[in-house]
Design a protein around this motif. Structure first.
Motif, mmCIF file in Angstrom:
data_model
loop_
_atom_site.group_PDB
_atom_site.id
_atom_site.type_symbol
_atom_site.label_atom_id
_atom_site.label_comp_id
_atom_site.label_asym_id
_atom_site.label_seq_id
_atom_site.Cartn_x
_atom_site.Cartn_y
_atom_site.Cartn_z
ATOM 1 N N UNK A 1 0.868 -1.174 0.000
ATOM 2 C CA UNK A 1 0.000 0.000 0.000
ATOM 3 C C UNK A 1 0.907 1.226 0.000
ATOM 4 N N UNK A 2 0.692 2.137 -0.939
ATOM 5 C CA UNK A 2 1.531 3.323 -1.078
ATOM 6 C C UNK A 2 1.328 4.340 0.029
ATOM 7 N N UNK A 3 1.864 5.539 -0.201
ATOM 8 C CA UNK A 3 1.774 6.642 0.752
ATOM 9 C C UNK A 3 0.475 7.418 0.554
ATOM 10 N N UNK A 4 0.020 8.047 1.636
ATOM 11 C CA UNK A 4 -1.119 8.969 1.593
ATOM 12 C C UNK A 4 -2.385 8.308 1.046
ATOM 13 N N UNK A 5 -2.693 7.135 1.567
ATOM 14 C CA UNK A 5 -3.897 6.419 1.135
ATOM 15 C C UNK A 5 -4.946 6.463 2.244
ATOM 16 N N UNK A 6 -6.201 6.448 1.822
ATOM 17 C CA UNK A 6 -7.330 6.384 2.757
ATOM 18 C C UNK A 6 -8.121 5.137 2.410
ATOM 19 N N UNK A 7 -8.131 4.199 3.333
ATOM 20 C CA UNK A 7 -8.821 2.931 3.154
ATOM 21 C C UNK A 7 -10.081 3.000 4.029
ATOM 22 N N UNK A 8 -11.260 2.988 3.421
ATOM 23 C CA UNK A 8 -12.510 3.169 4.145
ATOM 24 C C UNK A 8 -12.898 1.981 5.012
ATOM 25 N N UNK A 9 -13.936 2.170 5.791
ATOM 26 C CA UNK A 9 -14.412 1.123 6.708
ATOM 27 C C UNK A 9 -14.836 -0.139 5.964
ATOM 28 N N UNK A 10 -14.611 -1.274 6.606
ATOM 29 C CA UNK A 10 -15.026 -2.589 6.105
ATOM 30 C C UNK A 10 -14.392 -2.991 4.782
#
Length: 189
Positions: free
Chosen positions: A138-147
């Motif tokens: 997983x790269x930098x500055x990522x937003x992985x949402x719920x579930x």
């Protein structure tokens, strides 16, 4: 009482374990195959780490909220960059290699699996067939949402947003928003 039982007891009984104490206990447990920055660990944190040939590198300012679980098996590598936030009920299951870049955010109930059960032999129970092991990056500055569930052999680029409830089974290029498993929208930040 061995050191792992002591750690599990302390993390169950204490809401906030000071980073310096945790760093010391984990270094002793892993025979110095661990690098830790300043981390915050919430109530109910659980980990299971192999005592053989694994490597964990956790950067500064990493925040694990309540009931996070880390499992790192023999010969596995887990790398977490600095300034990463993991929300409640995160589960990281590392049998091979998982790398998470700096400045990432993870929603509640995110699951990462760099492996899967083997199931080809119809004569043998699945539970006895072992695992096929891969990698997650997983790269930098990522937003992985719920579930969100991220499965093995996935590379996620920088500046990626993955919407709630997605199951990620293929690569996602940098600067991409994934709204659901069938909808890829490329946008520049």
């Amino acid at each position: 009482m061995n050191i792992l039982k002591i750690i599990n007891y302390v993390t169950r009984k204490v809401d906030h374990v000071r980073s310096s104490i945790l760093r010391f206990i984990l270094k002793v447990t892993l025979n110095k195959r661990l690098k830790l920055g300043g981390i915050y660990i919430g109530r109910g944190f659980y980990y299971s780490v192999s005592s053989k040939h694994c490597f964990i590198d956790i950067g500064d300012k990493v925040h694990f909220r309540k009931y996070a679980t880390l499992r790192v098996r023999e010969n596995a590598t887990l790398l977490i960059g600095e300034n990463v936030f993991f929300n409640d009920h995160l589960s990281i299951n590392c049998h091979g290699y998982i790398a998470i870049g700096a400045n990432c955010m993870f929603g509640e109930n995110v699951k990462l699996y760099d492996h899967n059960h083997r199931f080809r032999d119809k004569e043998k129970p699945i539970i006895e067939q072992g695992f096929s092991i891969g990698k997650i990056s997983i790269g930098h500055n990522c937003w992985i949402g719920s579930n969100v569930v991220i499965l093995k052999n996935v590379v996620i680029g920088d500046n990626v947003i993955i919407g709630a409830g997605c199951v990620v089974v293929s690569h996602i290029p940098s600067n991409t928003i994934v709204r659901n498993s069938l909808d890829l929208v490329t946008e520049r930040f």
